[in-house]
Design a protein around this motif. Structure first.
Motif, short mmCIF file in Angstrom:
data_model
loop_
_atom_site.label_atom_id
_atom_site.label_comp_id
_atom_site.label_asym_id
_atom_site.label_seq_id
_atom_site.Cartn_x
_atom_site.Cartn_y
_atom_site.Cartn_z
N GLY A 115 0.81 -1.21 0.00
CA GLY A 115 0.00 0.00 0.00
C GLY A 115 0.84 1.26 0.00
N VAL A 116 1.88 1.28 0.82
CA VAL A 116 2.78 2.44 0.87
C VAL A 116 3.45 2.66 -0.48
CG1 VAL A 116 4.92 3.33 1.88
CG2 VAL A 116 3.18 2.30 3.36
N GLY A 117 3.90 1.58 -1.12
CA GLY A 117 4.56 1.69 -2.41
C GLY A 117 3.64 2.22 -3.49
N VAL A 118 2.40 1.75 -3.51
CA VAL A 118 1.44 2.21 -4.52
C VAL A 118 1.13 3.69 -4.35
CG1 VAL A 118 -0.95 1.98 -5.31
CG2 VAL A 118 0.42 -0.06 -4.89
N ILE A 119 1.02 4.13 -3.11
CA ILE A 119 0.76 5.56 -2.85
C ILE A 119 1.89 6.41 -3.42
CG2 ILE A 119 0.61 7.30 -1.03
CD1 ILE A 119 -0.85 5.19 0.66
N PRO A 518 5.35 12.46 -2.50
CA PRO A 518 4.80 11.09 -2.41
C PRO A 518 5.33 10.28 -1.22
CG PRO A 518 5.27 11.63 -4.69
CD PRO A 518 5.86 12.73 -3.87
N PRO A 519 6.65 10.21 -0.99
CA PRO A 519 7.09 9.42 0.18
C PRO A 519 6.68 10.04 1.51
CG PRO A 519 8.96 10.50 -0.86
CD PRO A 519 7.80 10.68 -1.78
N LEU A 520 6.55 11.37 1.54
CA LEU A 520 6.11 12.03 2.77
C LEU A 520 4.69 11.60 3.14
CD1 LEU A 520 6.54 14.19 5.01
CD2 LEU A 520 5.62 15.87 3.39
N ILE A 521 3.80 11.65 2.15
CA ILE A 521 2.40 11.26 2.40
C ILE A 521 2.31 9.75 2.65
CG2 ILE A 521 0.11 11.09 1.34
CD1 ILE A 521 0.67 13.73 -0.05
N ALA A 522 3.06 8.97 1.88
CA ALA A 522 3.03 7.51 2.04
C ALA A 522 3.53 7.12 3.44
CB ALA A 522 3.87 6.85 0.97
N PHE A 523 4.55 7.80 3.91
CA PHE A 523 5.05 7.54 5.27
C PHE A 523 3.96 7.83 6.29
CE2 PHE A 523 6.69 9.20 9.25
CZ PHE A 523 7.60 8.23 9.63
N PHE A 530 -1.77 2.45 8.77
CA PHE A 530 -1.38 1.04 8.81
C PHE A 530 -0.75 0.67 10.15
CE2 PHE A 530 -1.13 1.45 4.03
CZ PHE A 530 -2.25 0.66 3.80
N GLY A 531 -0.42 1.69 10.96
CA GLY A 531 0.15 1.41 12.27
C GLY A 531 1.55 0.87 12.24
N LEU A 532 2.31 1.19 11.19
CA LEU A 532 3.67 0.69 11.08
C LEU A 532 4.61 1.46 12.00
CD1 LEU A 532 4.03 0.31 7.18
CD2 LEU A 532 3.62 -1.50 8.84
N ASN A 533 5.61 0.78 12.48
CA ASN A 533 6.71 1.43 13.19
C ASN A 533 7.30 2.50 12.27
OD1 ASN A 533 9.79 1.60 13.63
ND2 ASN A 533 9.11 0.63 15.52
N SER A 534 7.72 3.63 12.82
CA SER A 534 8.18 4.74 11.97
C SER A 534 9.35 4.35 11.08
CB SER A 534 8.57 5.95 12.84
OG SER A 534 9.76 5.70 13.57
N ILE A 535 10.26 3.51 11.57
CA ILE A 535 11.40 3.09 10.77
C ILE A 535 10.96 2.13 9.66
CG2 ILE A 535 13.69 2.03 10.81
CD1 ILE A 535 13.46 4.72 12.27
N ILE A 536 10.01 1.26 9.96
CA ILE A 536 9.48 0.34 8.95
C ILE A 536 8.71 1.13 7.88
CG2 ILE A 536 7.94 -1.61 8.55
CD1 ILE A 536 10.54 -2.32 9.96
N ALA A 537 7.91 2.10 8.32
CA ALA A 537 7.18 2.95 7.36
C ALA A 537 8.15 3.73 6.49
CB ALA A 537 6.26 3.92 8.11
N ASP A 538 9.24 4.18 7.08
CA ASP A 538 10.26 4.91 6.33
C ASP A 538 10.92 3.99 5.29
OD1 ASP A 538 11.62 7.17 5.69
OD2 ASP A 538 12.78 7.31 7.54
N GLY A 539 11.23 2.76 5.69
CA GLY A 539 11.82 1.82 4.76
C GLY A 539 10.89 1.48 3.61
N ALA A 540 9.59 1.33 3.91
CA ALA A 540 8.62 1.05 2.85
C ALA A 540 8.50 2.24 1.90
CB ALA A 540 7.26 0.72 3.47
N GLY A 544 9.39 2.31 -1.99
CA GLY A 544 8.42 2.76 -2.98
C GLY A 544 8.96 3.86 -3.86
N ARG A 545 9.91 4.62 -3.33
CA ARG A 545 10.54 5.70 -4.10
C ARG A 545 11.79 5.22 -4.83
NH1 ARG A 545 13.26 8.29 -5.80
NH2 ARG A 545 13.95 10.30 -5.11
N ASN A 546 12.14 3.93 -4.67
CA ASN A 546 13.31 3.36 -5.33
C ASN A 546 14.59 4.09 -5.00
OD1 ASN A 546 12.96 1.44 -8.25
ND2 ASN A 546 11.36 1.71 -6.75
N SER A 547 14.71 4.55 -3.75
CA SER A 547 15.88 5.34 -3.38
C SER A 547 16.81 4.53 -2.48
CB SER A 547 15.47 6.63 -2.67
OG SER A 547 16.62 7.34 -2.24
N THR A 548 17.80 3.90 -3.09
CA THR A 548 18.79 3.17 -2.30
C THR A 548 19.60 4.11 -1.41
OG1 THR A 548 18.92 1.53 -4.06
CG2 THR A 548 20.66 1.50 -2.42
N PRO A 549 20.04 5.29 -1.91
CA PRO A 549 20.73 6.22 -1.01
C PRO A 549 19.86 6.65 0.15
CG PRO A 549 21.14 6.82 -3.30
CD PRO A 549 20.07 5.78 -3.31
N GLY A 550 18.54 6.80 -0.09
CA GLY A 550 17.64 7.16 0.99
C GLY A 550 17.59 6.08 2.05
#
Length: 589
Positions: A115-119, A518-523, A530-540, A544-550
């Motif tokens: 869901g986070v990735g699609v957003i 997009p990643p700001l809103i998806a986070f 979704f009740g995700l842990n903030s670090i898990i939401a950040d990773g998702a 979703g943004r395809n940012s390996t450096p991120g």
């Protein structure tokens, strides 16, 4: 490597000009300089905010290449194969670390990660396509903005495919080449801005929402470890010595019931406290079953400190302060149980089967840690983690029918090469549907290869042997930073070609918004709904943004790699969606 200068305009010789020319002729010098300055800048802290090594290296590389182009007409062009290989090393090393948590992550939050990735993908496409249309930008810019803001170069290829196949026909007065140039310009501008911006955003997203990144990362590690208290076999920190109530003590042999007895006899009578070393006349004797103890020998035993203090002195003799006797190094080892003879026995029963002198630190079955106690049953195929002297561990490994896997400083190159090769080949497999190529991608292939190796190693530590965490960490950090430096050298000059007029402003604005909103809103959705842990939401979100450096930025900020658990899920999905979106953005222009 030869000359990597595409064009050099004649200018007056100067020291600075000569320096930039040197960097052009010697790409390794360019890479090392950008890495050094980038890491230096990345460490600078301004009111709690810092770029980090990756963003710093990218920024330095872009600035050097832009100055060389603008001031001296020198265009750097470093072979892309170098940056690609460095990126693949990073992805594989990251997969090794997060592999044991990856499947647990899928079970816990796979749908939320999707869901986070699609957003992220939907919002990026809407912002870039309709933003370019609203600003009145020429055909090609929308696709370039999607490609650059998403940092997926392959989208340019999809857009070019739409042009060359005739799926899109340029308007009257425009050529296919002009549309392609527009794509490249939009890509260059949005890529540079979004690459730096996304690193900073992803790094500080938890802080923006009032979360402590390090505390949330520790909580996520506990949640995604399935309640385990020890790292699984093969994982970083698995073979680290922990606290133990057991210790080494040395005693003089003075009691008659021990004098004149062979070690083999004593091992059967006292399996819980085996003799690990014998010192006679200040000489260490070679242990053997036939060795006979003499009066005033000094024996080294290992057992519970409480029992040793209260009982062993009375049983053996007075305690000895002999350095030779106490200088017995302790090890940590994982052993795969390969003997059916011990299968089904409890840990307490195993003490009488040649496994004395060691402490059981953890017990794993199918990669999952089991509750530990004297009645814990050991089965064939389990992995048992022991601490103790080397001689005792080897004896225990023999009794258990396995091989002791000990910490090592050696680098495991064989499995790395084979696993990355498999991941790479799987990643390049492409299926074309309606003119759109679909593939997993080599980056995703290599991170999944690392996940696979660590998954199998968690079940049998003999699979590839241990990987030194220092070596793995170096591959992760150096691989990514070297990748962005090479990329910056090649992208920097293209930025200059897009400078001029209102187009630059629109490209910068739309590209930045498309990269960051997009990643700001998806986070926020992942964290709040979704009740995700903030670090898990950040990773998702960064997946979703395809940012390996991120991803590397939040790993640095949180001091944990747990953010990489959801990354491959949203990364793989949005890679496909972004390619489809780029294709349709081109034909709808």
């Amino acid at each position: 490597m030869g000359h990597i200068i595409d064009s050099v305009r004649p200018t007056a010789e100067s020291g600075i000009h000569g320096f930039f020319e040197l960097l052009g002729h010697q790409p390794i010098a360019f890479i090392l300089l950008a890495l050094a300055l980038g890491n230096l800048i990345g460490k600078l802290d301004v009111k709690g905010v810092s770029l980090g090594s990756t963003a710093g290296s990218l920024l330095v590389g872009v600035i050097i290449s832009m100055v060389a182009e603008a001031a001296y007409g020198i265009t750097y062009s470093i072979p892309g194969v170098l940056s690609s290989f460095m990126l693949l090393l990073f992805m594989y090393a990251l997969g090794l670390k997060v592999g044991p948590q990856f499947f647990s992550g899928l079970r816990k939050g796979g749908l939320a990660f999707v869901g986070v990735g699609v957003i992220v993908w939907v919002l990026n496409w809407v912002i870039c396509y309709f933003g370019a249309s609203w600003a009145g930008l020429a055909p090609g810019y929308a696709t370039g903005l999607i490609s650059g803001s998403y940092t997926i170069t392959a989208i340019l290829g999809v857009g070019q495919s739409a042009l060359s196949s005739g799926a899109y026909t340029p308007p009257v007065g425009m050529t296919v080449e002009q549309v392609g140039a527009n794509m490249a310009a939009a890509y260059a501008i949005s890529y540079v801005l979004s690459s730096v911006g996304i690193i900073l955003l992803i790094r500080y997203l938890p802080r923006i929402f009032g979360r402590d990144a390090k505390a949330d990362a520790k909580q996520a590690e506990r949640e995604y470890s399935g309640g385990a208290t020890h790292p699984v076999p093969g994982a970083p920190g698995a073979l680290v010595m922990g606290f133990s109530p057991y210790d080494l003590r040395a005693f003089y042999v003075t009691h008659q019931q021990l004098i004149g007895r062979r070690l083999a006899q004593l091992a059967k009578e006292y399996p819980q406290v085996p003799i690990l070393r014998v010192v006679r006349d200040h000489q260490v004797l070679e242990l053997s079953d036939d060795l006979v103890l003499e009066k005033n020998d000094i024996v080294t035993v290992r057992g519970n400190v409480h029992d040793l203090i209260l009982e062993e002195g009375e049983l053996i003799g007075p305690e000895a302060d002999e350095a030779l006797a106490r200088n017995v190094p302790l090890e940590v080892a994982d052993i795969h149980v390969g003997s059916h003879a011990v299968s089904g026995k409890t840990l307490q029963e195993l003490e009488s089967h040649g496994t004395g002198g060691v402490t059981v630190q953890a017990l794993f079955r199918a990669g999952n840690e089991l509750p530990l106690g004297p009645a814990s049953v050991v089965l064939f195929g389990d992995v048992i983690r022991l601490t103790g002297p080397d001689v005792a561990i080897k004896a225990a490994a023999k009794a258990l029918g396995g091989r002791a896997i000990l910490p090592t400083l050696k680098s495991e190159v064989l499995y790395l090469s084979l696993a990355m090769l498999v991941g790479y080949l799987v990643g390049i497999v492409s299926v074309t549907i309606s003119g759109i190529p679909f593939s997993l991608g080599t980056s995703a292939g290599c991170i999944l290869a690392g996940v696979g190796v660590s998954y199998f190693r968690s079940r049998n530590p003999e699979f590839g042997g241990p990987v030194h965490e220092g070596a793995r960490s170096f591959l992760q950090d150096f691989g990514l930073n070297a990748f962005v430096v090479v990329l910056s050298a090649n992208v920097g000059p293209k930025v200059i070609t897009a400078l001029g007029g209102d187009t630059l402003v629109w490209l910068a604005l739309i590209g930045t918004l498309g990269a960051l909103i997009p990643p700001l809103i998806a986070f926020w959705v992942g964290f709040k709904f979704f009740g995700l842990n903030s670090i898990i939401a950040d990773g998702a979100a960064t997946g979703g943004r395809n940012s390996t450096p991120g991803l590397n930025a939040i790993i640095e900020e949180s001091g944990s790699s747990v953010a990489a658990v959801p990354y491959p899920v949203s990364y793989a999905l949005t890679t496909v969606l972004a390619l489809i979106g780029g294709y349709f953005a081109m034909i709808l222009s």
